[in-house]
Each structure stands twice: as C-alpha cells, then as structure tokens.
Design an enzyme around this catalytic site. Structure first.
Site, PDB file in Angstrom:
ATOM      1  N   LYS A   8      -9.193 -75.179 -19.807  1.00 41.83           N
ATOM      2  CA  LYS A   8      -7.884 -75.805 -20.009  1.00 41.83           C
ATOM      3  C   LYS A   8      -6.781 -74.754 -19.917  1.00 41.83           C
ATOM      4  O   LYS A   8      -6.935 -73.642 -20.440  1.00 41.83           O
ATOM      5  CB  LYS A   8      -7.861 -76.481 -21.385  1.00 41.83           C
ATOM      6  CG  LYS A   8      -6.582 -77.241 -21.683  1.00 41.83           C
ATOM      7  CD  LYS A   8      -6.674 -77.928 -23.037  1.00 41.83           C
ATOM      8  CE  LYS A   8      -5.439 -78.727 -23.374  1.00 41.83           C
ATOM      9  NZ  LYS A   8      -5.543 -79.375 -24.698  1.00 41.83           N
TER      10      LYS A   8
ATOM     11  N   SER B 270      -4.765 -84.258 -24.789  1.00 47.06           N
ATOM     12  CA  SER B 270      -4.098 -83.467 -23.788  1.00 47.06           C
ATOM     13  C   SER B 270      -5.046 -82.754 -22.826  1.00 47.06           C
ATOM     14  O   SER B 270      -4.595 -82.281 -21.776  1.00 47.06           O
ATOM     15  CB  SER B 270      -3.213 -82.416 -24.466  1.00 47.06           C
ATOM     16  OG  SER B 270      -3.991 -81.548 -25.245  1.00 47.06           O
TER      17      SER B 270
ATOM     18  N   SER C 113      -7.343 -84.031 -28.857  1.00 47.46           N
ATOM     19  CA  SER C 113      -7.215 -83.720 -27.428  1.00 47.46           C
ATOM     20  C   SER C 113      -8.491 -83.374 -26.680  1.00 47.46           C
ATOM     21  O   SER C 113      -8.453 -83.241 -25.461  1.00 47.46           O
ATOM     22  CB  SER C 113      -6.223 -82.581 -27.238  1.00 47.46           C
ATOM     23  OG  SER C 113      -4.930 -83.096 -27.253  1.00 47.46           O
TER      24      SER C 113
END
Ligand code: GLN
Length: 481
Positions: free
Chosen positions: A80, A155, A179
């Site tokens: 990420k 996210s 997330s």
C-alpha cells in the site's frame, strides 16, 4: 482468474523447489498480468520492476546453489502506498507527495524482503488512508475486480483489488479503522488486522498514530498467516511495537477449533445491515457451529458510540500528523509571497477535500475550549469500548460479526455524503479503537455475485486463535478463490 493459475505461498514454494518455475519467470508472469489488467483496475500506482527482478534473481541464485529458501521466497507482493519503500515513489494517494521517494524502507517491507518476498509495486489507496471506497485517491479510484462499476472498499482498495484480481499473491494494507478488513470483504478475500503493536509502524506514514497498523491481505487465510509471521515482532525503531514474541501462525492455524466459544454481540446485528449480508453472516455462524464452536450471546453496550469516537480521535491525530506536510521538508512546494503564503498554497493545492475536512474537524476537536468536550471525552469512550471487548473475552474466545454492513457499492454512490461513507466502518472501528486483532474472511456472495465478509475478532495478541477459526471456516465453506 482461474484456479489453475492461482498462486498461493505454498504452491510457489513447491513449484520453485520442483524447478517447475523460476522466481524470475513468476515475477515476469505477474508483471504481464499487471500490464494487461491494471489500466482498467488502477490498483497499482507505481511498479518496481528493478527491485523485483533483483530480488527474484537472488532467490534463483540461492536455489541454484542448493540453499534452503526463506519462507516467502519468490512471493509477489503489493505494498500500500502509505508504506515507505526505499527508492520507490510513495505518494500516500496524495498530490502533496506526488514525487516523494523515501530514503528508507518500512520495517514491515524490509522483513518481507528478508523472508524472500518480491515487491512488485505500490498499491493505490485513499489519500493518506482516509476513506472507505478508494475514491479519495488523487490518482483516481480503483475498480472492484468482481464488479467493475463498484468500489473495492478502502482505504486499502488497491491492495485488495490487486490480490483479488491475481495481480499479486499477497499485499500489505493498513488499518486505522477498517481499511484492511472492509476492502478484503468487498473484494472477496481474507484480510487481517493484527493487534496494535504486533507489526512495527516504522516507515508507515502516519494517519492516526494510536490506531494505525500494518497487516496482510491474501487469497487464503494461510497466506495471511505466513505474511504476518514474517513481519511480527518487536522493532527498536517503533517504541509502540510490542515485546511479545510472534508465533508460527501458519503452523498453529491447523489446530482444532472444536469447543471454541464464539460471542455474537446483539449490537452488531441491528438496523442498517443489508438483508443478504445478514443472511450470509447468520449462515456463517451456523457453519461455525457445525465445526463444534459454541455460540454465546453477548452485549457490547458502547458499540453505538464507536463511529463518533473514532472520527474524533482519528481526525484529531491526523490534524497533528499532517502538519509536517508544509512544502518545506517533503514533496510538493507551491511558491508564495511569504512563508505563510507558501504553506497555505502548498497545503491548499496538495491536499484533497476529504483530507482537508479531517484536518479541520481534528483541529477543532483539539482546540482550546473544545479539547475536553471532544477529544478527552472521545478518549474516555474509547476506554469503555475497549472494556466491552475485555469483558466479552472473559466469556468467549472470539467474537463473530459482519465485516461491513453492505456489499460493494457503486462508484460515486456515496461520494457526496461523507456521513454515509463513515457508516461503512460501523463494525470495524470498534476493534480498531480497542487495539485487538480481527480478520475478515469471505462467507459467500449476494445474488448479484458480490462478496460478503465475516469478521472474527480475538483478544489482544490472540491472532493464532482467530486464524484457526478463519482457516477452519474457509476450508469448511469452500470459500477459496
Ligand atoms: N474508513 C476509515 C476512515 O476513513 C478508515 C480508514 C483506515 O482504516 N485507514 O478513516
């Protein structure tokens, strides 16, 4: 992706050992899949082929010398884009860091690489990990590979989509309030939030430091266990990393679950839940019963306050953490007449709407006169939510709930309604506030074929137990891609 070309960590190991494939060939297979599918999905923001092939060649050289291969040898991973990677652009999904190249690796990345993993690139995400749909990325939304008109969740949307689409075998996501678990649930894969302190935050660009965690997403529970095993443990560079030894989670995962007491909290099965989510999660609990788990009805009375509490604590910490992006030290600088003018223009242009909203909310909650009424009170309610969990774990070994109140929603459906978006986190922010570990595992699909996730929460440092349950559940239900 068909089951035949679906790679898992054990399959990669076998294929490497049997010399059916080299690490370089596997890496190149993944880059060609990415080339084909990423333009549509937008799951990756930056690729790191040089770094990936250098690592693959190291693995192949070890194999040629007959050395024992490390646990994650040749495993292609996406990271990420809020996690620092030395020499590889790290944007946090923000314009303000568009050209930022970190001078060091996050500990989690370093440990994965030391265990042999191949870092393919950086996964798209909501700007500074703020969001539940990946629509807050400055680089465009990610599409859900299961249904291209839908969000992948957020996210860590790019991480979840990359894994679900077969563009990585595993991915690192981050959690502040759901997330990892929520996008895992919306994309139909397992995603694990480890205990706060289990995995070092060193090199994770901070959103809300008392909540932020790094954790794995993969296509099987076993693969999340193996990834956690490689990252877990104390790190001198993060004073909040716990001095609690990790385990061989993959080994321990196979232990029997018969007799496990699973708490079913009434507060997580109230209004606002999609009917198909309710029916699949209820069926999931029945399946756990057939495995010998014993359900126990629970009350967790402070659950209703979790969203409000989370959005005060998280925004307050974010407003402080994001003060460092001022045009002086990192990334974007927009010239101004004075220093103050430069700050204003840089932050005005560099941050997106949701990040600005959070900075304003958080600054307000921390301001003199309001601090006691908002931040301090939120911290007290946070303690009560943690106490709900502590009390529950006196009676049960794990807690089972839905992960998300709805399956993947359509792109654009909630972008004009931040409150509606915040409600996506209703079942996940509680565990975030309490610091406990939790995993989302697939538990079926809606009539339209959209994945649904079941959440299993454990006591602090109880990852082994929730991985056992999740693994047994996955095997019994046939919920593997
Ligand atoms: N959706 C939540 C938020 O927007 C959670 C984000 C996260 O866990 N990083 O804050």
């Amino acid at each position: 992706m068909s089951a035949a070309n679906h790679w898992t960590i054990p399959k990669i190991r076998m294929a490497l050992e049997a010399k059916q494939i080299s690490a370089r060939e596997l890496t190149s297979e993944f880059f060609s899949r990415i080339e084909k599918k990423n333009p549509e999905l937008n799951a990756y923001l930056t690729l790191s082929p040089e770094r990936a092939y250098a690592q693959a060649d190291r693995i192949d050289a070890m194999r040629a010398r007959g050395e024992k291969l490390p646990a994650l040898a040749g495993v292609p991973i996406a990271i990420k884009d809020v996690i620092s990677t030395r020499g590889v652009r790290t944007t946090c999904g923000s314009r303000i860091l568009e050209n930022y190249i970190p001078p060091y690796d996050a500990t989690a990345v370093e440990r994965l690489e030391r265990a042999g993993a191949v870092i393919l690139g950086k996964a798209n995400c909501d700007e500074f990990a703020m969001g539940s749909s990946n629509e807050n990325s400055a680089y465009g939304p990610v599409r859900n590979p299961i249904a291209l008109d839908r969000v992948p969740g957020g996210s860590s949307g790019g991480s979840a989509a990359a894994v679900a689409a077969g563009l990585a075998v595993g991915a690192l996501g981050t959690e502040t309030g759901g997330s990892i678990r929520q996008p895992a649930s919306l994309c139909g894969i397992p995603g694990l939030m480890p205990t706060y302190g289990r995995v070092s935050r060193y090199g994770l660009i901070a959103f809300a430091s008392s909540l932020d965690r790094i954790g794995p997403l993969a296509t099987t529970v076993g693969d999340t266990a193996a990834l956690l095993g490689a990252m877990a443990g104390r790190d001198e560079n993060d004073s909040t990393s716990a001095n609690v030894p990790g385990s061989d989670y993959f080994e321990e995962m196979a232990k029997p679950v018969r007799g496990t007491r699973i708490g079913i909290p009434a507060e997580y099965f109230g209004e606002g839940m999609d009917a198909q989510v309710r029916s699949k999660v209820t069926a999931g609990i029945e399946l756990l019963k057939t495995l010998g788990c014993v359900p126990v009805e629970l009350r967790m009375p402070h659950t209703d306050y979790a969203i409000a509490t989370y959005y005060i604590v998280a925004t307050a910490e974010a407003s402080s953490n994001l003060a460092r992006f001022d045009g002086v030290r990192y990334g974007l600088r927009v010239k101004g007449e004075t220093l103050r003018d430069m700050y204003k223009k840089t932050r005005g242009r560099g941050f997106g709407a949701e990040v600005k909203r959070r900075i304003m909310l958080g600054t307000y909650a921390l301001s003199s006169g309001y601090y006691d009424a908002y931040y301090l009170r939120a911290q007290k309610v946070r303690a009560l939510i943690a106490q709900d969990f502590a009390r529950a774990f006196e009676q049960v070994d794990a807690i089972v709930t839905p992960t998300s109140p709805s399956p993947a929603f359509r792109l654009g459906e909630r972008t004009n309604d931040p409150l509606q978006m915040y409600l996506a986190d209703i079942y996940t922010v509680t565990g975030s506030l309490a610091g406990i570990p939790a995993i989302s595992v697939p538990c079926g699909k809606t009539s339209e074929g959209l994945p649904i996730g079941l959440q299993i929460c454990g006591p602090r440092f109880g990852e082994s137990r929730i991985l056992q349950l999740a693994h047994a559940f996955e095997q019994a239900g046939g919920f593997v891609i």
